[in-house]
Design a protein around this motif. Structure first.
Motif, PDB file in Angstrom:
ATOM      1  N   ASN A 145      77.067  25.695  67.656  1.00 21.40           N
ATOM      2  CA  ASN A 145      75.925  25.217  68.429  1.00 21.40           C
ATOM      3  C   ASN A 145      75.188  26.338  69.161  1.00 21.40           C
ATOM      4  OD1 ASN A 145      77.698  25.843  70.470  1.00 21.40           O
ATOM      5  ND2 ASN A 145      77.893  23.758  71.255  1.00 21.40           N
ATOM      6  N   ARG A 184      65.631  14.912  66.398  1.00 19.42           N
ATOM      7  CA  ARG A 184      66.422  15.520  67.460  1.00 19.42           C
ATOM      8  C   ARG A 184      67.009  14.410  68.310  1.00 19.42           C
ATOM      9  NH1 ARG A 184      66.234  20.141  70.814  1.00 19.42           N
ATOM     10  NH2 ARG A 184      67.978  19.986  72.293  1.00 19.42           N
ATOM     11  N   THR A 185      68.295  14.440  68.509  1.00 23.26           N
ATOM     12  CA  THR A 185      68.979  13.472  69.368  1.00 23.26           C
ATOM     13  C   THR A 185      69.666  14.238  70.483  1.00 23.26           C
ATOM     14  OG1 THR A 185      69.360  11.972  67.510  1.00 23.26           O
ATOM     15  CG2 THR A 185      70.701  11.651  69.478  1.00 23.26           C
ATOM     16  N   THR A 186      69.318  13.905  71.708  1.00 22.26           N
ATOM     17  CA  THR A 186      69.911  14.605  72.844  1.00 22.26           C
ATOM     18  C   THR A 186      70.062  13.635  74.000  1.00 22.26           C
ATOM     19  OG1 THR A 186      69.646  16.454  74.396  1.00 22.26           O
ATOM     20  CG2 THR A 186      67.646  15.346  73.657  1.00 22.26           C
ATOM     21  N   THR A 188      70.245  14.971  77.150  1.00 19.91           N
ATOM     22  CA  THR A 188      69.867  15.722  78.355  1.00 19.91           C
ATOM     23  C   THR A 188      68.434  16.205  78.266  1.00 19.91           C
ATOM     24  OG1 THR A 188      70.822  17.711  77.368  1.00 19.91           O
ATOM     25  CG2 THR A 188      72.244  16.441  78.825  1.00 19.91           C
ATOM     26  N   ASN A 189      68.246  17.496  77.995  1.00 26.60           N
ATOM     27  CA  ASN A 189      66.940  18.128  78.162  1.00 26.60           C
ATOM     28  C   ASN A 189      66.243  18.302  76.821  1.00 26.60           C
ATOM     29  OD1 ASN A 189      64.752  19.751  78.801  1.00 26.60           O
ATOM     30  ND2 ASN A 189      65.897  20.971  80.277  1.00 26.60           N
ATOM     31  N   LEU A 190      64.957  17.939  76.782  1.00 21.17           N
ATOM     32  CA  LEU A 190      64.126  18.178  75.600  1.00 21.17           C
ATOM     33  C   LEU A 190      62.773  18.731  76.040  1.00 21.17           C
ATOM     34  CD1 LEU A 190      64.321  17.917  72.532  1.00 21.17           C
ATOM     35  CD2 LEU A 190      63.266  15.680  72.711  1.00 21.17           C
ATOM     36  N   ALA A 194      60.933  18.806  70.368  1.00 21.85           N
ATOM     37  CA  ALA A 194      61.651  18.777  69.102  1.00 21.85           C
ATOM     38  C   ALA A 194      61.025  19.734  68.098  1.00 21.85           C
ATOM     39  CB  ALA A 194      61.664  17.356  68.545  1.00 21.85           C
TER      40      ALA A 194
END
Length: 563
Positions: A145, A184-186, A188-190, A194
């Motif tokens: 990652n 994009r799967t998150t 928290t922060n984006l 994406a």
């Protein structure tokens, strides 16, 4: 005893009489065998096609030959590759060898040989197999990652006339599916997005765009097209945060956040073409919201159309509120103190046009029940208060109605700008002063009262003194004078026998208030007021009680009470 040379030949030996056990090991060497004495026909056939005599476990046997490095010829340089050139085995060019770490072999179609290089995995490439429905042809998966996935770098060519070059290109796809997908799967922060596009422009010689979307559509009726479609679905958001489909931030002098430009060569009479269109499909929603700092515009529309068509910078079709501006600006004359500013800087043009098809009747509308193209409301509780303020003339090609009409200086009747006739009432110069009526320049003002057809109607009523500096001409029945304090009757008919009826509350009549006299003329004054009328004529005071009459004669230049 020794055998003489050439004494024993092949004819002296019986077949198969000399066997391997009769020959001592290593007694027959290559020097003892003459050339071409052992031929393929002399060797007992064995094995299969392609096999040869080879050593296996200390014994010579028929078997497939081993190909080892010792069987290959030496190359001439590092990294040289042997390949089949369609006629024989050959070595690749000694000039194309590995020059850096991680280079791979690729086929050079120009020289028809394998070479070392960086572009072994070349994009685009042709995939000629059927992987099956929903199968991914090429996939990269990283378990680290902290690493990047794919990094594509190509040289930058700023020279004029440079050919097209792409770092990454995607084309094709099935109907109803995108050509490229970024997911994009998150949790928290984006904040970085994406998909991020970062460009650095040092010196420009043409217009530049970080993202350019070009779409060509033909035969699209009855469907709509969108260059960029952004859908943002948010759940669980509080009212203190803004959820938007697009945010544009520009840090530059003289910059625009959003520019909508359209070119419609064949729109047709029913085509709707928008430079920017905002649609809100829910209650309490805003289609387009714009915020701006001091001396800038949140939404700026530019229209250079000079023809006669209906070109518009902002076109709105709606059944609700089309434009709504909310501002917390303070009082003042600067642009940022207005909710909306409409300014035409051309020097000779129009600022705003408002049109509707409203058929409601005219008249006062305190409850705002009737429709109108423009409604302006000042909700302040003070009275009176301003709703519309102008710094220029207002011309209405129809009626103007109001509860009160205030002319601070004058009220004009007629066209005082181009004539030919006009009159105007001027406000009093001071408290208690007179309202002056003026006519067209060079002419006296005239006032005509057209009475009603009925009998007993009063066309003019004066409560207070009535002074006429000129003459009064009687063309109908004798007038009725409303008697008040210092009532004057100057200009009344003065023919002998004229009867003047005095009405009102009584008062005084002086010699100067009598008609211009003719020697010997007599006028009869009838007191029909509610009080006595006192005649002050030629130094003599005479009282006419209510209901009585007095005769006045003009003699020696003065009106006198006739005894």
């Amino acid at each position: 005893m020794a055998i003489a040379a050439d004494a024993v030949g092949t004819t002296e030996l019986a077949d198969n009489s000399v066997t391997s056990d009769k020959i001592v090991n290593a007694t027959i060497v290559s020097g003892d065998i003459a050339n071409n004495t052992i031929l393929p026909a002399n060797i007992n056939p064995g094995g299969t096609n392609g096999q040869s005599l080879t050593m296996r476990a200390g014994t010579v046997v028929w078997d497939n030959p081993d190909i080892t490095l010792n069987n290959l010829p030496d190359a001439t340089t590092l990294g040289q590759v042997m390949y089949w050139n369609n006629s024989t085995w050959a070595f690749s060019s000694a000039a194309v060898v590995p020059s850096d770490d991680e280079q791979i072999l690729r086929w050079d179609a120009v020289n028809n040989m394998p070479i070392w290089g960086w572009d072994g995995l070349r994009i685009p490439f042709t995939y000629n197999d059927d992987p099956g429905i929903g199968t991914t042809m090429f996939s990269l998966t990283s378990t680290n990652n902290q690493s990047n996935g794919i990094n594509v770098v190509i040289p930058t060519n700023d020279a004029a006339g440079a050919t097209s070059q792409y770092a990454l290109r995607a084309a094709g796809g099935n109907a109803g599916y995108p050509t490229a997908v970024v997911e994009r799967t998150t949790a928290t922060n984006l904040s970085a997005g994406a998909l991020a596009v970062n460009t650095t422009l040092n010196i420009l010689n043409a217009d530049a765009a970080a993202i350019k979307v070009s779409q060509t559509a033909t035969g699209i009726d009855p469907y709509s097209t969108t260059g960029i479609l952004v859908e943002n679905t948010v759940t669980g958001s509080d009212a203190g945060h803004i959820q938007s489909a697009g945010t544009f931030n520009v840090n530059s002098d003289g910059a625009s956040a959003v520019i909508g430009s359209i070119s419609n060569a064949d729109g047709g009479s029913t085509a709707q073409v928008f430079g920017a269109l905002g649609v809100a499909n829910t209650t309490s929603a805003t289609a387009i919201a714009a915020t701006a700092a001091d001396q800038t515009a949140g939404v700026f529309g530019y229209n250079d159309e000079v023809g006669a068509n209906d070109a518009a910078v902002l076109g709105i079709s709606t059944t609700g509120t089309a434009i709504k501006g909310i501002s917390a600006a303070t009082a003042g004359t600067a642009d940022n103190n207005y909710v909306a500013v409409v300014r035409n800087t051309a020097g000779d043009g129009r600022g705003m046009y408002i049109e509707s098809n409203t058929a409601d009747a005219v008249g006062l509308d305190p409850t705002d029940a009737q429709e109108a193209p423009l409604v302006v409301r000042n909700v302040n509780g003070a009275s009176p208060k301003m709703a519309i303020k102008t710094y220029g003339d207002i011309w209405a090609n129809s009626n103007i109605g109001a509860t009160d009409l205030i002319g601070i200086v004058s009220v004009w009747l007629g066209n005082s700008i181009s004539g030919p006739a006009y009159a105007h009432f001027d406000a009093p110069a001071s408290a208690g002063g007179a309202v002056n009526l003026y006519g067209t320049a060079g002419d006296n003002a005239a006032l005509k009262i057209n009475g009603t057809a009925g009998t007993g109607a009063t066309e003019l009523e004066v409560v207070g003194d009535f002074t006429v500096a000129g003459s009064i001409t009687q063309t109908g029945a004798y007038p009725t004078v409303l008697g008040t304090q210092s009532t004057t009757i100057a200009g009344l008919p003065n023919a002998t026998g004229t009867v003047i009826t005095l009405t009102g509350v009584g008062g005084n009549i002086n010699n100067g208030g009598m008609p211009a006299g003719v020697e010997g003329r007599i006028v009869y004054l009838v007191n029909s007021t509610s009080a006595n009328v006192i005649l002050n004529l030629a130094g003599t005071s005479y009282t006419i009680p209510t209901g009585n009459m007095a005769a006045c004669v003009y003699a020696a230049g003065l009106w006198r009470v006739k005894p």
